[in-house]
Design an enzyme around this catalytic site. Structure first.
Site, PDB file in Angstrom:
ATOM      1  N   LYS A  42       9.274 -46.362 -39.768  1.00 57.34           N
ATOM      2  CA  LYS A  42       9.477 -44.946 -40.005  1.00 57.34           C
ATOM      3  C   LYS A  42       9.903 -44.699 -41.439  1.00 57.34           C
ATOM      4  CE  LYS A  42      11.028 -44.486 -35.246  1.00 57.34           C
ATOM      5  NZ  LYS A  42      12.219 -44.684 -34.414  1.00 57.34           N
ATOM      6  N   GLY A  43      10.269 -45.777 -42.127  1.00 54.30           N
ATOM      7  CA  GLY A  43      10.908 -45.641 -43.433  1.00 54.30           C
ATOM      8  C   GLY A  43      10.107 -44.890 -44.476  1.00 54.30           C
ATOM      9  N   GLU A 100       4.710 -48.090 -48.572  1.00 52.15           N
ATOM     10  CA  GLU A 100       5.898 -48.691 -47.951  1.00 52.15           C
ATOM     11  C   GLU A 100       7.151 -48.198 -48.673  1.00 52.15           C
ATOM     12  OE1 GLU A 100       7.375 -49.735 -45.569  1.00 52.15           O
ATOM     13  OE2 GLU A 100       7.437 -51.904 -45.339  1.00 52.15           O
ATOM     14  N   ASP A 101       8.249 -48.099 -47.932  1.00 58.42           N
ATOM     15  CA  ASP A 101       9.498 -47.617 -48.523  1.00 58.42           C
ATOM     16  C   ASP A 101      10.103 -48.628 -49.489  1.00 58.42           C
ATOM     17  OD1 ASP A 101      10.082 -49.413 -46.484  1.00 58.42           O
ATOM     18  OD2 ASP A 101      11.482 -48.106 -45.422  1.00 58.42           O
ATOM     19  N   ASP A 104      11.354 -56.018 -50.044  1.00 58.18           N
ATOM     20  CA  ASP A 104      12.578 -56.814 -50.052  1.00 58.18           C
ATOM     21  C   ASP A 104      12.174 -58.288 -50.160  1.00 58.18           C
ATOM     22  OD1 ASP A 104      15.339 -57.279 -49.717  1.00 58.18           O
ATOM     23  OD2 ASP A 104      15.183 -57.339 -47.556  1.00 58.18           O
ATOM     24  N   LYS A 132      13.262 -54.713 -54.474  1.00 60.32           N
ATOM     25  CA  LYS A 132      14.445 -55.547 -54.719  1.00 60.32           C
ATOM     26  C   LYS A 132      13.960 -56.939 -55.112  1.00 60.32           C
ATOM     27  CE  LYS A 132      16.825 -54.538 -50.744  1.00 60.32           C
ATOM     28  NZ  LYS A 132      17.986 -54.428 -49.835  1.00 60.32           N
ATOM     29  N   PHE A 153      22.142 -53.001 -49.942  1.00 61.78           N
ATOM     30  CA  PHE A 153      21.534 -52.355 -48.770  1.00 61.78           C
ATOM     31  C   PHE A 153      21.571 -50.850 -49.003  1.00 61.78           C
ATOM     32  CE2 PHE A 153      21.396 -50.736 -44.409  1.00 61.78           C
ATOM     33  CZ  PHE A 153      20.240 -51.374 -43.987  1.00 61.78           C
ATOM     34  N   ASP A 160      17.039 -46.354 -43.182  1.00 58.87           N
ATOM     35  CA  ASP A 160      18.093 -46.148 -42.178  1.00 58.87           C
ATOM     36  C   ASP A 160      19.080 -47.302 -42.107  1.00 58.87           C
ATOM     37  OD1 ASP A 160      16.234 -48.037 -40.985  1.00 58.87           O
ATOM     38  OD2 ASP A 160      17.307 -47.683 -39.106  1.00 58.87           O
ATOM     39  N   ARG A 166      18.377 -41.638 -42.342  1.00 66.82           N
ATOM     40  CA  ARG A 166      17.027 -41.480 -42.903  1.00 66.82           C
ATOM     41  C   ARG A 166      16.869 -40.104 -43.533  1.00 66.82           C
ATOM     42  NH1 ARG A 166      13.728 -45.570 -40.884  1.00 66.82           N
ATOM     43  NH2 ARG A 166      14.137 -46.219 -38.760  1.00 66.82           N
TER      44      ARG A 166
END
Ligand code: 5GP
Length: 188
Positions: A42-43, A100-101, A104, A132, A153, A160, A166
């Protein structure tokens, strides 16, 4: 481990400016060509929504979504993710932009890139809002990148913690807090 909301890392205006910049790069790349922007739920919902609305009105963009979840701790290192919702679109021969959000370790994105390449799109490009780089474990090719951020984070603008935060318009650092339950137990 619980988290509390920390400082703003990227405020809403800074995010909007960056999204507009990315949108002009995307528009130049797909000029005159139809493409499918695939948001990873959902990001990526707010990023995808803002990105496509920042494209010029003559852009030939369609949108679709996938939802993924990790198979769990034992398979996390392999980067195998479970497809919870697949695309509605047949992407064979289509131009595809994966949205994509955050990038990582790279495990999720590299898995999705291989999966989608296997469906023979005409092209597959990737757009991430946040990166990141210190956390990277596997390479994942990125064509359009927003911000490089430190190994913290973060929450907000789609990201979220346990389903919360969110909705925040800014991106915040979330700080780990001690679980105080232990301290409230009566002493023997
Ligand atoms: P990767 O497979 O690259 O390690 O992880 C990507 C996914 O992990 C992201 O789509 C996101 O769901 C989650 N993730 C990674 N870093 C963060 C973070 O700082 N905050 C939040 N909320 N999710 C993160």
């Amino acid at each position: 481990m619980d988290y509390e909301l920390g400082n703003i890392l990227l405020d809403g205006r800074t995010i909007s400016r960056k999204v507009a910049e990315i949108a002009s790069e995307v528009a130049a790349c797909y000029s005159g060509k139809e493409f499918v922007a695939v948001g990873i739920l959902k990001g990526a919902i707010f990023f995808l929504a803002d990105l496509v609305r920042s494209l010029p009105s003559d852009s030939l963009v369609k949108i679709d979504f996938m939802a993924v979840s990790s198979y769990g701790a034992s398979t996390k290192s392999s980067g195998i993710v479970k497809i919870v919702k697949d695309l509605d679109t047949d992407i064979r021969g289509r131009e595809v932009l994966l949205v994509e959000d955050i990038l990582d370790t790279g495990l999720t994105l590299s898995y999705l890139q291989e999966l989608l390449k296997g469906r023979s799109p005409r092209s597959l490009r990737t757009c991430v809002l946040l990166d990141k780089p210190d956390r990277r474990r596997v390479d994942a090719h990125v064509d359009f990148r927003g911000f490089s951020i430190p190994d913290e984070f973060v929450v907000g603008y789609g990201l979220d913690y346990s389903g919360y935060w969110r909705n925040l318009p800014d991106i915040h650092v979330a700080k780990a807090i001690e679980n105080t339950v232990k301290n409230t137990q009566p002493k023997e």
